[in-house]
Write an enzyme that holds these catalytic residues in place. Structure first.
Site, mmCIF file in Angstrom:
data_model
loop_
_atom_site.group_PDB
_atom_site.id
_atom_site.type_symbol
_atom_site.label_atom_id
_atom_site.label_comp_id
_atom_site.label_asym_id
_atom_site.label_seq_id
_atom_site.Cartn_x
_atom_site.Cartn_y
_atom_site.Cartn_z
ATOM 1 N N HIS A 271 90.737 13.330 14.348
ATOM 2 C CA HIS A 271 91.230 14.710 14.476
ATOM 3 C C HIS A 271 90.130 15.615 15.009
ATOM 4 O O HIS A 271 90.268 16.825 15.015
ATOM 5 C CB HIS A 271 91.681 15.223 13.095
ATOM 6 C CG HIS A 271 92.666 14.316 12.418
ATOM 7 N ND1 HIS A 271 93.959 14.157 12.875
ATOM 8 C CD2 HIS A 271 92.529 13.475 11.361
ATOM 9 C CE1 HIS A 271 94.582 13.279 12.101
ATOM 10 N NE2 HIS A 271 93.748 12.834 11.193
ATOM 11 N N HIS B 116 81.609 19.640 10.975
ATOM 12 C CA HIS B 116 82.615 19.042 11.854
ATOM 13 C C HIS B 116 83.312 20.146 12.628
ATOM 14 O O HIS B 116 83.120 21.329 12.359
ATOM 15 C CB HIS B 116 83.631 18.228 11.030
ATOM 16 C CG HIS B 116 84.401 19.041 10.054
ATOM 17 N ND1 HIS B 116 83.961 19.280 8.764
ATOM 18 C CD2 HIS B 116 85.555 19.734 10.191
ATOM 19 C CE1 HIS B 116 84.835 20.047 8.144
ATOM 20 N NE2 HIS B 116 85.793 20.356 8.988
ATOM 21 N N HIS C 194 87.026 21.551 14.688
ATOM 22 C CA HIS C 194 88.474 21.508 14.967
ATOM 23 C C HIS C 194 88.677 22.170 16.317
ATOM 24 O O HIS C 194 88.109 23.240 16.581
ATOM 25 C CB HIS C 194 89.251 22.284 13.898
ATOM 26 C CG HIS C 194 89.010 21.818 12.497
ATOM 27 N ND1 HIS C 194 89.843 20.946 11.850
ATOM 28 C CD2 HIS C 194 87.990 22.083 11.625
ATOM 29 C CE1 HIS C 194 89.373 20.717 10.619
ATOM 30 N NE2 HIS C 194 88.250 21.380 10.468
ATOM 31 N N GLU D 44 91.322 26.684 13.090
ATOM 32 C CA GLU D 44 92.233 26.534 11.936
ATOM 33 C C GLU D 44 92.603 27.904 11.395
ATOM 34 O O GLU D 44 93.771 28.225 11.228
ATOM 35 C CB GLU D 44 91.535 25.703 10.873
ATOM 36 C CG GLU D 44 91.294 24.280 11.364
ATOM 37 C CD GLU D 44 91.539 23.266 10.291
ATOM 38 O OE1 GLU D 44 90.765 23.253 9.313
ATOM 39 O OE2 GLU D 44 92.494 22.503 10.386
ATOM 40 N N HIS E 11 82.974 23.886 11.096
ATOM 41 C CA HIS E 11 82.871 24.010 9.636
ATOM 42 C C HIS E 11 81.599 23.351 9.148
ATOM 43 O O HIS E 11 81.357 22.169 9.417
ATOM 44 C CB HIS E 11 84.095 23.358 8.977
ATOM 45 C CG HIS E 11 85.347 24.137 9.178
ATOM 46 N ND1 HIS E 11 86.611 23.580 9.069
ATOM 47 C CD2 HIS E 11 85.540 25.442 9.512
ATOM 48 C CE1 HIS E 11 87.513 24.500 9.286
ATOM 49 N NE2 HIS E 11 86.909 25.645 9.561
ATOM 50 N N THR F 155 91.182 22.175 4.433
ATOM 51 C CA THR F 155 92.291 22.453 5.363
ATOM 52 C C THR F 155 93.023 21.185 5.778
ATOM 53 O O THR F 155 94.009 21.251 6.497
ATOM 54 C CB THR F 155 91.744 23.118 6.641
ATOM 55 O OG1 THR F 155 90.860 22.166 7.293
ATOM 56 C CG2 THR F 155 91.012 24.404 6.333
ATOM 57 N N THR F 156 92.503 20.055 5.334
ATOM 58 C CA THR F 156 93.176 18.780 5.637
ATOM 59 C C THR F 156 93.239 17.963 4.350
ATOM 60 O O THR F 156 92.497 18.253 3.406
ATOM 61 C CB THR F 156 92.380 17.969 6.694
ATOM 62 O OG1 THR F 156 91.075 17.675 6.159
ATOM 63 C CG2 THR F 156 92.240 18.751 7.984
#
Ligand code: M29
Ligand code: ZN
Length: 229
Positions: A66, A95, A97, A107, A120, A202-203
């Site tokens: 992801h 990491h 997004h 996000e 993040h 968030t995941t």
């Protein structure tokens, strides 16, 4: 085999709670940050948020399926003050997004606006807990710094050190070494104003364990640095 979570209608956020009960909780992230109702807290201004990181070499980058993730446990790092009370948080990993195009990918959104991506920096509470895994089971266990990516003409040198390795990890689960030294301090914007709220991962597993600190000022990256496929 355990179902893979993702972002499709059959395995995305709307059905995560079937496999990850916390995803149905009351303090789920990400959120849309409504600037008109965000209130300033003079208490936070009194306790300045401070951070100290080490420069790290020998880091490895993972294709998570992801996005990318760099495991960067830094026993010498400290994030404290601001909304973190008297506790000290230590960097564990960072990491990114991003989306299919630079029109989306972050996000969090701000007044309904998505940014091209979001970095993040994930920290855990070493004052109260003995491990990252233990901290992730508590409402004040993690602190995540969120930094938005804006697309512009300027390449971000530190992000380039990361994304220049992505061609070596085209598939989920692949690792590769990052040849350069990385200093997480350089990921942060010059303006240090931020929004903060109590939220979650968030995941999946969506644990409600995160004190979110989302910087108001984005950093600039190029289109290529944030729309890698
Ligand atoms: C308890 C196990 O915990 C994990 O595996 C944490 C993984 C994880 C870390 C950070 C985030 S984020 N996007 O909210 O910064 C999501 C998921
Ligand atoms: Zn994240």
């Amino acid at each position: 085999m355990a179902a893979e979570w993702g972002y499709s209608p059959t395995n995305g956020p709307d059905v995560w709670a079937r496999l990850f009960p916390q995803a149905g909780g009351a303090r789920q992230s990400p959120v849309d940050i409504c600037t008109s109702i965000a209130s300033s807290d003079s208490n936070l201004e009194m306790k300045k948020l401070t951070f100290a990181y080490e420069s790290q070499s020998d880091l490895r980058i993972l294709n998570t399926g992801h996005g990318w993730k760099v495991e960067a446990p830094q026993s010498g790092s400290r994030l404290e003050g601001g909304p973190l009370g008297e506790d000290i948080y230590q960097l564990e990993q960072f990491h990114c997004h991003w989306g299919e195009t630079s029109a989306e990918g972050s996000e969090h959104t701000v007044d309904g606006r998505a940014y091209a991506g979001e970095l993040h920096l994930v920290h855990w509470n070493t004052t109260k807990y003995q491990s990252f895994a233990e901290a992730a089971q508590h409402p004040d266990g993690l602190a995540v710094l969120g930094v938005f990516f804006d697309v512009g003409n300027e390449s971000n040198d530190e992000i380039e050190k990361i994304v220049s390795t992505l061609s070596e990890i085209k598939f989920k689960g692949q690792f590769t070494d990052i040849p350069d030294v990385i200093d997480p301090t350089t990921f942060l914007p010059s303006g240090l104003g931020y929004w903060t709220y109590l939220g979650s991962l968030t995941t999946p597993p969506c644990n409600e364990c995160v004190i979110w600190i989302v910087y108001k000022e984005p950093i600039t990256v190029t289109e290529e640095q944030v729309t890698y496929h």
